[in-house]
Design a protein around this motif. Structure first.
Motif, mmCIF file in Angstrom:
data_model
loop_
_atom_site.group_PDB
_atom_site.id
_atom_site.type_symbol
_atom_site.label_atom_id
_atom_site.label_comp_id
_atom_site.label_asym_id
_atom_site.label_seq_id
_atom_site.Cartn_x
_atom_site.Cartn_y
_atom_site.Cartn_z
ATOM 1 N N ASP A 26 -7.361 11.131 25.637
ATOM 2 C CA ASP A 26 -8.613 11.044 24.899
ATOM 3 C C ASP A 26 -8.556 9.803 24.012
ATOM 4 O O ASP A 26 -7.735 9.730 23.099
ATOM 5 N N PRO A 27 -9.398 8.799 24.246
ATOM 6 C CA PRO A 27 -9.328 7.565 23.472
ATOM 7 C C PRO A 27 -9.762 7.735 22.025
ATOM 8 O O PRO A 27 -9.518 6.875 21.197
ATOM 9 N N PHE A 28 -10.386 8.865 21.684
ATOM 10 C CA PHE A 28 -10.863 9.079 20.325
ATOM 11 C C PHE A 28 -9.844 9.801 19.444
ATOM 12 O O PHE A 28 -10.024 9.917 18.254
ATOM 13 N N VAL A 29 -8.770 10.314 20.059
ATOM 14 C CA VAL A 29 -7.749 11.005 19.290
ATOM 15 C C VAL A 29 -6.640 10.020 18.971
ATOM 16 O O VAL A 29 -6.047 9.421 19.852
ATOM 17 N N LYS A 30 -6.384 9.832 17.686
ATOM 18 C CA LYS A 30 -5.336 8.918 17.235
ATOM 19 C C LYS A 30 -4.179 9.743 16.690
ATOM 20 O O LYS A 30 -4.376 10.724 15.995
ATOM 21 N N THR A 31 -2.971 9.310 16.973
ATOM 22 C CA THR A 31 -1.817 9.967 16.396
ATOM 23 C C THR A 31 -1.356 9.149 15.205
ATOM 24 O O THR A 31 -1.426 7.925 15.213
ATOM 25 N N ALA A 32 -0.915 9.826 14.186
ATOM 26 C CA ALA A 32 -0.453 9.144 12.983
ATOM 27 C C ALA A 32 0.877 8.464 13.274
ATOM 28 O O ALA A 32 1.799 9.081 13.777
ATOM 29 N N ALA A 33 0.948 7.195 12.976
ATOM 30 C CA ALA A 33 2.164 6.438 13.205
ATOM 31 C C ALA A 33 2.762 6.053 11.860
ATOM 32 O O ALA A 33 2.055 5.784 10.907
ATOM 33 N N ILE A 34 4.066 6.030 11.829
ATOM 34 C CA ILE A 34 4.754 5.579 10.625
ATOM 35 C C ILE A 34 4.775 4.063 10.656
ATOM 36 O O ILE A 34 5.131 3.451 11.654
ATOM 37 N N SER A 35 4.381 3.463 9.552
ATOM 38 C CA SER A 35 4.295 2.015 9.476
ATOM 39 C C SER A 35 5.676 1.377 9.563
ATOM 40 O O SER A 35 6.644 1.865 8.984
ATOM 41 N N ALA A 36 5.746 0.261 10.267
ATOM 42 C CA ALA A 36 6.985 -0.507 10.361
ATOM 43 C C ALA A 36 7.085 -1.535 9.245
ATOM 44 O O ALA A 36 8.064 -2.239 9.138
ATOM 45 N N VAL A 37 6.041 -1.622 8.405
ATOM 46 C CA VAL A 37 6.013 -2.564 7.296
ATOM 47 C C VAL A 37 6.132 -1.778 5.994
ATOM 48 O O VAL A 37 5.277 -0.968 5.678
ATOM 49 N N SER A 38 7.204 -2.015 5.260
ATOM 50 C CA SER A 38 7.413 -1.342 3.990
ATOM 51 C C SER A 38 7.264 -2.366 2.867
ATOM 52 O O SER A 38 8.130 -3.230 2.687
ATOM 53 N N TRP A 39 6.164 -2.283 2.126
ATOM 54 C CA TRP A 39 5.886 -3.231 1.049
ATOM 55 C C TRP A 39 6.646 -2.842 -0.202
ATOM 56 O O TRP A 39 6.696 -1.667 -0.570
ATOM 57 N N LYS A 40 7.236 -3.824 -0.865
ATOM 58 C CA LYS A 40 7.924 -3.580 -2.135
ATOM 59 C C LYS A 40 6.910 -3.067 -3.153
ATOM 60 O O LYS A 40 7.180 -2.135 -3.903
ATOM 61 N N SER A 41 5.729 -3.671 -3.171
ATOM 62 C CA SER A 41 4.626 -3.231 -4.006
ATOM 63 C C SER A 41 3.337 -3.771 -3.397
ATOM 64 O O SER A 41 3.295 -4.911 -2.951
ATOM 65 N N ASP A 42 2.297 -2.946 -3.382
ATOM 66 C CA ASP A 42 1.011 -3.434 -2.881
ATOM 67 C C ASP A 42 0.037 -3.712 -4.020
ATOM 68 O O ASP A 42 -1.094 -4.088 -3.811
ATOM 69 N N MET A 43 0.518 -3.543 -5.283
ATOM 70 C CA MET A 43 -0.283 -3.878 -6.454
ATOM 71 C C MET A 43 0.649 -4.470 -7.505
ATOM 72 O O MET A 43 1.681 -3.887 -7.831
ATOM 73 N N ILE A 44 0.294 -5.663 -7.990
ATOM 74 C CA ILE A 44 1.108 -6.344 -8.997
ATOM 75 C C ILE A 44 0.251 -6.632 -10.219
ATOM 76 O O ILE A 44 -0.845 -7.184 -10.105
ATOM 77 N N GLU A 45 0.765 -6.244 -11.370
ATOM 78 C CA GLU A 45 0.133 -6.535 -12.659
ATOM 79 C C GLU A 45 0.766 -7.829 -13.178
ATOM 80 O O GLU A 45 1.960 -7.871 -13.441
ATOM 81 N N VAL A 46 -0.053 -8.889 -13.285
ATOM 82 C CA VAL A 46 0.485 -10.188 -13.716
ATOM 83 C C VAL A 46 0.378 -10.393 -15.222
ATOM 84 O O VAL A 46 0.919 -11.365 -15.749
ATOM 85 N N GLY A 47 -0.304 -9.506 -15.921
ATOM 86 C CA GLY A 47 -0.432 -9.628 -17.374
ATOM 87 C C GLY A 47 -1.406 -10.722 -17.759
ATOM 88 O O GLY A 47 -2.390 -10.972 -17.062
ATOM 89 N N GLU A 48 -1.114 -11.410 -18.847
ATOM 90 C CA GLU A 48 -1.982 -12.485 -19.331
ATOM 91 C C GLU A 48 -1.559 -13.814 -18.726
ATOM 92 O O GLU A 48 -0.363 -14.138 -18.695
ATOM 93 N N ILE A 49 -2.536 -14.572 -18.260
ATOM 94 C CA ILE A 49 -2.270 -15.901 -17.708
ATOM 95 C C ILE A 49 -3.222 -16.897 -18.362
ATOM 96 O O ILE A 49 -4.283 -16.529 -18.861
ATOM 97 N N GLN A 50 -2.822 -18.156 -18.335
ATOM 98 C CA GLN A 50 -3.631 -19.212 -18.939
ATOM 99 C C GLN A 50 -4.751 -19.645 -17.993
ATOM 100 O O GLN A 50 -4.557 -19.720 -16.775
ATOM 101 N N GLN A 51 -5.885 -19.957 -18.579
ATOM 102 C CA GLN A 51 -7.029 -20.435 -17.811
ATOM 103 C C GLN A 51 -6.700 -21.800 -17.206
ATOM 104 O O GLN A 51 -6.066 -22.644 -17.838
#
Length: 134
Positions: A26-51
């Protein structure tokens, strides 16, 4: 004759129900796959930066799969961000990077996103960085 046709039709439908379904995909049924890409972080807080002073943000990932990973596309959401990334295939167990250079022209809080597409995942990955321009 009419009874024979109805009987054959009923027999045909009855035999169709014995199909185990293992041979039809069935082309409409997807099986959940475990990702082969493990990100250290997908969100980074850079704090204050200069304009008007470019800020480099680095997203790192590890290939946790069994085949090489190739980054096929990296797209920042705005023109104030330039992205660079590991261009060579990343072998299993190795690390790769996506670098973003953000040049803020406007003071205030910001949230920026970079979309990364690889050969290892069907859905692109969104990487986010945020902070405040002073």
């Amino acid at each position: 004759m009419k009874t024979l046709k109805i009987s054959l039709l009923a027999l045909t439908f009855g035999l169709m129900s014995f199909n185990s379904g293992n041979t039809i995909t069935d082309p409409f049924v997807k099986t959940a796959a475990i990702s082969a890409v493990s990100w250290k972080s997908d969100m980074i807080e850079v704090g204050e930066i200069q304009q008007n002073q470019p800020k480099n943000i680095e997203f790192e990932f590890t290939n946790t799969g069994k085949t090489d990973i190739v980054i096929t596309n990296v797209r920042p959401t705005c023109g104030c961000t330039v992205a660079d990334y590991t261009k060579t295939p990343i072998k299993p167990g190795e690390k790769g990077k996506v670098n973003a250079t953000f040049n803020a022209a406007v003071k205030g809080a910001f949230t920026k996103t970079i979309t990364v597409t690889t050969n290892a995942e069907e859905t692109p990955k969104s990487l986010t960085f945020k902070g405040t321009v002073i």
